[in-house]
Motif scaffolding. Structure first.
Motif, PDB file in Angstrom:
ATOM      1  N   UNK A  30       0.840  -1.195   0.000  1.00  0.00           N
ATOM      2  CA  UNK A  30       0.000   0.000   0.000  1.00  0.00           C
ATOM      3  C   UNK A  30       0.875   1.245   0.000  1.00  0.00           C
ATOM      4  N   UNK A  31       0.406   2.280  -0.685  1.00  0.00           N
ATOM      5  CA  UNK A  31       1.104   3.556  -0.665  1.00  0.00           C
ATOM      6  C   UNK A  31       0.799   4.322   0.608  1.00  0.00           C
ATOM      7  N   UNK A  32       1.462   5.449   0.792  1.00  0.00           N
ATOM      8  CA  UNK A  32       1.236   6.275   1.977  1.00  0.00           C
ATOM      9  C   UNK A  32      -0.210   6.764   2.012  1.00  0.00           C
ATOM     10  N   UNK A  33      -0.907   6.489   3.099  1.00  0.00           N
ATOM     11  CA  UNK A  33      -2.308   6.883   3.317  1.00  0.00           C
ATOM     12  C   UNK A  33      -3.257   6.223   2.315  1.00  0.00           C
ATOM     13  N   UNK A  34      -2.826   5.173   1.641  1.00  0.00           N
ATOM     14  CA  UNK A  34      -3.668   4.470   0.678  1.00  0.00           C
ATOM     15  C   UNK A  34      -4.391   3.323   1.377  1.00  0.00           C
ATOM     16  N   UNK A  35      -5.665   3.141   1.091  1.00  0.00           N
ATOM     17  CA  UNK A  35      -6.412   2.043   1.693  1.00  0.00           C
ATOM     18  C   UNK A  35      -6.068   0.729   0.998  1.00  0.00           C
ATOM     19  N   UNK A  36      -6.391  -0.374   1.667  1.00  0.00           N
ATOM     20  CA  UNK A  36      -6.119  -1.690   1.107  1.00  0.00           C
ATOM     21  C   UNK A  36      -6.879  -1.899  -0.203  1.00  0.00           C
ATOM     22  N   UNK A  37      -8.147  -1.490  -0.239  1.00  0.00           N
ATOM     23  CA  UNK A  37      -8.959  -1.690  -1.447  1.00  0.00           C
ATOM     24  C   UNK A  37      -8.431  -0.861  -2.603  1.00  0.00           C
ATOM     25  N   UNK A  38      -8.051   0.396  -2.317  1.00  0.00           N
ATOM     26  CA  UNK A  38      -7.506   1.258  -3.372  1.00  0.00           C
ATOM     27  C   UNK A  38      -6.201   0.684  -3.908  1.00  0.00           C
ATOM     28  N   UNK A  39      -5.370   0.152  -3.014  1.00  0.00           N
ATOM     29  CA  UNK A  39      -4.098  -0.431  -3.447  1.00  0.00           C
ATOM     30  C   UNK A  39      -4.332  -1.650  -4.334  1.00  0.00           C
ATOM     31  N   UNK A  40      -5.262  -2.511  -3.937  1.00  0.00           N
ATOM     32  CA  UNK A  40      -5.569  -3.695  -4.741  1.00  0.00           C
ATOM     33  C   UNK A  40      -6.002  -3.300  -6.145  1.00  0.00           C
ATOM     34  N   UNK A  41      -6.919  -2.353  -6.258  1.00  0.00           N
ATOM     35  CA  UNK A  41      -7.428  -1.951  -7.571  1.00  0.00           C
ATOM     36  C   UNK A  41      -6.347  -1.267  -8.406  1.00  0.00           C
ATOM     37  N   UNK A  42      -5.512  -0.464  -7.763  1.00  0.00           N
ATOM     38  CA  UNK A  42      -4.430   0.226  -8.487  1.00  0.00           C
ATOM     39  C   UNK A  42      -3.423  -0.780  -9.035  1.00  0.00           C
ATOM     40  N   UNK A  43      -3.003  -1.717  -8.210  1.00  0.00           N
ATOM     41  CA  UNK A  43      -2.017  -2.696  -8.669  1.00  0.00           C
ATOM     42  C   UNK A  43      -2.592  -3.605  -9.757  1.00  0.00           C
ATOM     43  N   UNK A  44      -3.858  -3.968  -9.618  1.00  0.00           N
ATOM     44  CA  UNK A  44      -4.485  -4.809 -10.639  1.00  0.00           C
ATOM     45  C   UNK A  44      -4.561  -4.064 -11.962  1.00  0.00           C
ATOM     46  N   UNK A  45      -4.952  -2.816 -11.900  1.00  0.00           N
ATOM     47  CA  UNK A  45      -5.057  -2.017 -13.124  1.00  0.00           C
ATOM     48  C   UNK A  45      -3.689  -1.855 -13.781  1.00  0.00           C
ATOM     49  N   UNK A  46      -2.644  -1.574 -12.981  1.00  0.00           N
ATOM     50  CA  UNK A  46      -1.301  -1.420 -13.527  1.00  0.00           C
ATOM     51  C   UNK A  46      -0.826  -2.705 -14.202  1.00  0.00           C
ATOM     52  N   UNK A  47      -1.080  -3.847 -13.557  1.00  0.00           N
ATOM     53  CA  UNK A  47      -0.650  -5.130 -14.112  1.00  0.00           C
ATOM     54  C   UNK A  47      -1.301  -5.383 -15.467  1.00  0.00           C
ATOM     55  N   UNK A  48      -2.594  -5.103 -15.562  1.00  0.00           N
ATOM     56  CA  UNK A  48      -3.307  -5.316 -16.825  1.00  0.00           C
ATOM     57  C   UNK A  48      -2.833  -4.323 -17.881  1.00  0.00           C
ATOM     58  N   UNK A  49      -2.681  -3.051 -17.473  1.00  0.00           N
ATOM     59  CA  UNK A  49      -2.266  -2.012 -18.421  1.00  0.00           C
ATOM     60  C   UNK A  49      -0.892  -2.306 -19.016  1.00  0.00           C
ATOM     61  N   UNK A  50       0.009  -2.906 -18.233  1.00  0.00           N
ATOM     62  CA  UNK A  50       1.356  -3.207 -18.702  1.00  0.00           C
ATOM     63  C   UNK A  50       1.489  -4.633 -19.243  1.00  0.00           C
ATOM     64  N   UNK A  51       0.367  -5.350 -19.265  1.00  0.00           N
ATOM     65  CA  UNK A  51       0.364  -6.683 -19.865  1.00  0.00           C
ATOM     66  C   UNK A  51       1.030  -7.757 -19.035  1.00  0.00           C
ATOM     67  N   UNK A  52       1.269  -7.493 -17.746  1.00  0.00           N
ATOM     68  CA  UNK A  52       1.955  -8.481 -16.910  1.00  0.00           C
ATOM     69  C   UNK A  52       0.897  -9.340 -16.206  1.00  0.00           C
ATOM     70  N   UNK A  53       0.129 -10.027 -16.999  1.00  0.00           N
ATOM     71  CA  UNK A  53      -0.924 -10.886 -16.464  1.00  0.00           C
ATOM     72  C   UNK A  53      -1.245 -11.972 -17.480  1.00  0.00           C
ATOM     73  N   UNK A  54      -1.883 -13.000 -17.003  1.00  0.00           N
ATOM     74  CA  UNK A  54      -2.415 -14.027 -17.890  1.00  0.00           C
ATOM     75  C   UNK A  54      -3.597 -14.682 -17.206  1.00  0.00           C
ATOM     76  N   UNK A  55      -4.209 -15.629 -17.894  1.00  0.00           N
ATOM     77  CA  UNK A  55      -5.370 -16.342 -17.353  1.00  0.00           C
ATOM     78  C   UNK A  55      -4.992 -17.803 -17.159  1.00  0.00           C
ATOM     79  N   UNK A  56      -5.218 -18.300 -15.955  1.00  0.00           N
ATOM     80  CA  UNK A  56      -4.975 -19.704 -15.647  1.00  0.00           C
ATOM     81  C   UNK A  56      -6.288 -20.272 -15.113  1.00  0.00           C
TER      82      UNK A  56
END
Length: 308
Positions: A117-143
Motif C-alpha cells: 500500500x502507498x502512503x495513506x492508501x487504503x487496502x482496497x484502493x491499493x488492490x485496484x491500483x495494482x491490478x489495473x497497472x498489471x493489466x495495463x502493462x500486460x503483466x498478467x495471464x489467465x490460468x
C-alpha cells in the motif's frame, strides 16, 4: 526457481491445503490472449472503469479511498471473494523469492492477494491500483478461472533484479461482484448499522431478518427508538419536494418512532429539506455518517439542539 527461504508471515499462507499446481507462462503465446466474453469484460472493467484509478473513465467512491471505511470495504471484498487472512498480505515490500514462487506455476484451488500500500492508501484502493497497472502493462495471464497478475517493473529481470509491488491471483468476476455491491443500498445499510452500533445504539429490527418492516432498521438508545431509512449515498439527480413522497412512504402513519432519513443532503433542494423538517424527520448525510463512525452521536446532537 523456488527455494526454502520464503519470508514467513503470521496467518498468511502461500498456497492452500488442496494444493493443485498448474504451470503457466506470463508470455501470451496466442495474441490476443484467448478469454471468454465474461472474462474479457472483467479485464476491460478492471483496466478502465474501477473507481479511484488513474483513468479518465474512472469515478471516485469514498468507500474505497476514505480510510474511515477501509476495514468495512475490504472485509466486504474478502467476504464476496471468499478470502480469509491466509489469502491476503500487505507487506512493506515483496521479496523476489515471493515473486518467483508465483511466477511459473500456481495452485488453481485458491486465490491470493499480496500488495504494497502507498502512503495513506487504503487496502482496497491499493488492490485496484495494482491490478489495473498489471493489466495495463500486460503483466498478467489467465490460468483456468483465475487472473494471475504482477504489478512489476522489469518483470523479465534482464540486466538486474526487478521490483514488484503487487501479486494478484484472483477470480476477476468475484472482484467485480464486490465492486458492484459498493453501490447497493444493502451495503450502505450494513455500513449505517455499524455506524449506529459504534455509538451505542441497539439494533432492534431490520428488513433483512424481517422483510415486512417498511423501513431499513429500528435502533434504540436511552429509551428513544428511531426508524431509519437508507437511500444511496449519491443520487443521479436532485430530489425535489414532491419526490420525497415516494421516499417517505416507508414511514407509514402507524410508525410513531423518531424517523431518520440517511442520504446525501446535496441532492435535496431547500424545499425538500424544509418538507422533512415539517414532517419531523431527522436528515443525516454522509458527513453525519462519518461522524457516527468517529464516535459522535449525531442524533443526540439534534435532540440537544432542539432543547436550546
Amino acid at each position: 526457481m523456488r527455494n526454502n527461504f520464503m519470508p514467513n508471515f503470521p496467518d498468511f499462507s502461500y498456497t492452500c491445503q488442496e494444493h493443485r499446481e498448474v504451470p503457466y507462462s506470463l508470455r501470451h503465446e496466442e495474441k490476443p490472449l484467448a478469454m471468454s466474453s465474461e472474462l474479457t469484460k472483467a479485464v476491460e472493467y478492471l483496466l478502465w472503469y474501477v473507481p479511484n484509478i488513474n483513468s479518465y473513465q474512472s469515478s471516485s467512491n469514498p468507500l474505497i479511498d476514505n480510510p474511515l471505511y477501509e476495514d468495512f470495504t475490504f472485509e466486504l471484498f474478502c467476504s464476496v471473494m471468499g478470502l480469509s487472512s491466509e489469502d491476503v498480505l500487505f507487506p512493506e515490500y515483496i521479496d523476489d523469492d515471493v515473486v518467483h514462487f508465483y511466477m511459473e506455476s500456481i495452485c488453481t484451488n485458491c486465490q491470493k492477494i499480496i500488495v504494497v500500500t502507498g502512503e495513506k492508501e487504503t487496502k482496497s484502493a491499493a488492490l485496484l491500483r495494482h491490478m489495473r497497472n498489471a493489466i495495463a502493462h500486460g503483466i498478467f495471464t489467465v490460468v483456468e478461472d483465475k487472473i494471475m497478475a504482477f504489478d512489476a517493473t522489469n518483470p523479465s529481470g534482464a540486466g538486474g533484479s526487478y521490483s514488484c509491488n503487487g501479486i494478484m491471483k484472483v477470480i476477476p468476476e468475484k472482484l467485480l461482484q464486490a465492486l458492484r455491491m459498493l453501490n447497493e443500498e444493502l451495503t450502505h445499510e450494513d455500513l449505517a448499522l455499524k455506524a449506529f452500533q459504534s455509538v451505542g445504539y441497539k439494533i432492534l429490527d431490520n428488513d433483512k431478518t424481517n422483510p415486512a418492516l417498511p423501513y431499513d432498521f429500528l435502533v434504540e438508545k436511552r429509551g428513544r427508538r428511531y426508524a431509519v431509512e437508507i437511500k444511496a449515498i449519491t443520487a443521479p439527480e436532485e430530489v425535489e419536494e414532491g419526490d420525497l413522497n415516494e421516499i417517505l412512504e416507508v414511514f407509514p402513519k402507524g410508525v410513531y418512532h423518531h424517523k431518520v432519513l440517511l442520504m446525501d443532503s446535496a441532492w435535496l433542494t431547500k424545499k425538500a429539506k424544509r418538507e422533512l423538517q415539517q414532517r419531523d424527520i431527522f436528515l443525516l448525510d454522509r458527513s453525519n455518517l462519518e461522524n457516527l463512525l468517529h464516535g459522535q452521536d449525531e442524533l443526540q446532537k439534534i435532540h440537544d439542539k432542539k432543547r436550546r
